[in-house]
Motif scaffolding. Sequence first.
Motif, mmCIF file in Angstrom:
data_model
loop_
_atom_site.group_PDB
_atom_site.id
_atom_site.type_symbol
_atom_site.label_atom_id
_atom_site.label_comp_id
_atom_site.label_asym_id
_atom_site.label_seq_id
_atom_site.Cartn_x
_atom_site.Cartn_y
_atom_site.Cartn_z
ATOM 1 N N ILE A 183 -6.416 0.800 -0.898
ATOM 2 C CA ILE A 183 -6.002 2.202 -1.016
ATOM 3 C C ILE A 183 -7.233 3.106 -1.005
ATOM 4 N N LYS A 229 0.826 -1.204 0.000
ATOM 5 C CA LYS A 229 0.000 0.000 0.000
ATOM 6 C C LYS A 229 0.868 1.266 0.000
ATOM 7 N N GLU A 230 1.965 1.226 0.759
ATOM 8 C CA GLU A 230 2.875 2.376 0.778
ATOM 9 C C GLU A 230 3.459 2.623 -0.598
ATOM 10 N N PRO A 273 -6.395 0.235 -7.639
ATOM 11 C CA PRO A 273 -5.781 0.343 -6.301
ATOM 12 C C PRO A 273 -6.791 0.239 -5.155
ATOM 13 N N LYS A 274 -8.049 0.615 -5.419
ATOM 14 C CA LYS A 274 -9.070 0.545 -4.360
ATOM 15 C C LYS A 274 -9.308 -0.903 -3.908
ATOM 16 N N LEU A 326 2.171 1.769 -3.483
ATOM 17 C CA LEU A 326 1.116 2.265 -4.375
ATOM 18 C C LEU A 326 0.863 3.760 -4.144
ATOM 19 N N ARG A 327 0.933 4.201 -2.888
ATOM 20 C CA ARG A 327 0.731 5.629 -2.587
ATOM 21 C C ARG A 327 1.855 6.483 -3.160
#
Length: 400
Positions: free
Chosen positions: A400, A313-314, A395-396, A316-317
């Motif tokens: 995310i 997740k990090e 990503p959701k 992807l952000r």
Amino acid sequence: MRKNSGLIVTLVILALGLLVYFVNQPLFKNINLGLDLRGGLRVVLEAQEREGEPVTADTIQKAVGVLRDRVDNLGVKETSLYPQGNNRVVIEIAGEDDPEAAVDILKNVAQLEFRDEQGNVAVTGKNLKNAEDRMNPNSQQAEVTLELDQEGARLFGEATKANIGKPLFIVLDDRVISAPTVNTAITDGNAVIEGNFTAKEAQDLAVLLRSGALPVSFNVLEKRSIGPTLGADSLDKSVKAGIVGIIAILIFMIGYYRLPGIIADLSLVLYSLLVLGAMVYLGAVLTLPGIAGFALSIGMAVDANIIIYERIKEELRFGKTLQAAIDSGFKRAFWTIFDANITTLITAMVLMYFGTGPIKGFAVTLSLGIIASLLIALTFTKYMLILFSNLAKNPKLYGI
């Protein structure tokens, strides 16, 4: 690529479902349950010092060796034997029809002696090579045949020659079990013990003599019995608690991590099968502390997935693509997961080496769980994430 990935994911889920369906019952039927889950008897024996013969740790270790040999010969299943301190031995017998009778046989010193009418000892059990039970073909009575070593044959020959027409007392632990009259000198080193034995008594006596005498006598210091109903109740409650806990974890992972949560749930199912299968294969005994170790290792397995997903997740952000985020997330999470699991595994190994009984059961289950969680998190989970990333790139769907 998308089509192939979808097919592989479908096949993996189908294979896992079939595996659970067909392997579930055989696993639970073949796993060895401990004293606290199956019911049985726990006895603590305390060694009794004799004048001039102090009880040492070496004496206890020798006694444990003799007792273990008796257990193997008697065929008493699910028996745990281990020293406790410098003068005690713990015997735990699970699932035996008559555990108290088994303990009574095991703790006998089994010091064999042949004595004449004056009480002089002619031959002792240290000269015994072998002992076998059999049915006498003429009288159809159970008896025990003895075979003596060379020195024993010589001593027995001298004793029988000197006592022709007189009884020769066969004494076991200071109790006369037979007193046959000597008709002729016996020089071939073979003897027979007769005494109106049942077949089971003759078999037990042969086992005691064959395994050798205990180096010290024991008294029962503590005896605790656990009924099969109580054991079954403990198992039933543990299984129910485990099912509720696992379902809660499955729901949380899907709700919070979405698509990766589904992968974590599949990994958890495979992990459980792998750990239980390893326990059956290795013949490990599952106890209540072992179930606690299993529950703890499930938490560690889920924790490994959470660390990986948070790293992904990090990434992807930071704007990375899904494939790049998965690769980078696993690389960043690897050493954190590896270090945490290895340190716990070292602790479990120490407990396994120095621990006894329930502590050892906890350590064994925890160790198997740690190894399985590492393998699955770093192989199966990664492979499934790559396959799912080919199917869904939003990503959701990855929290995310």
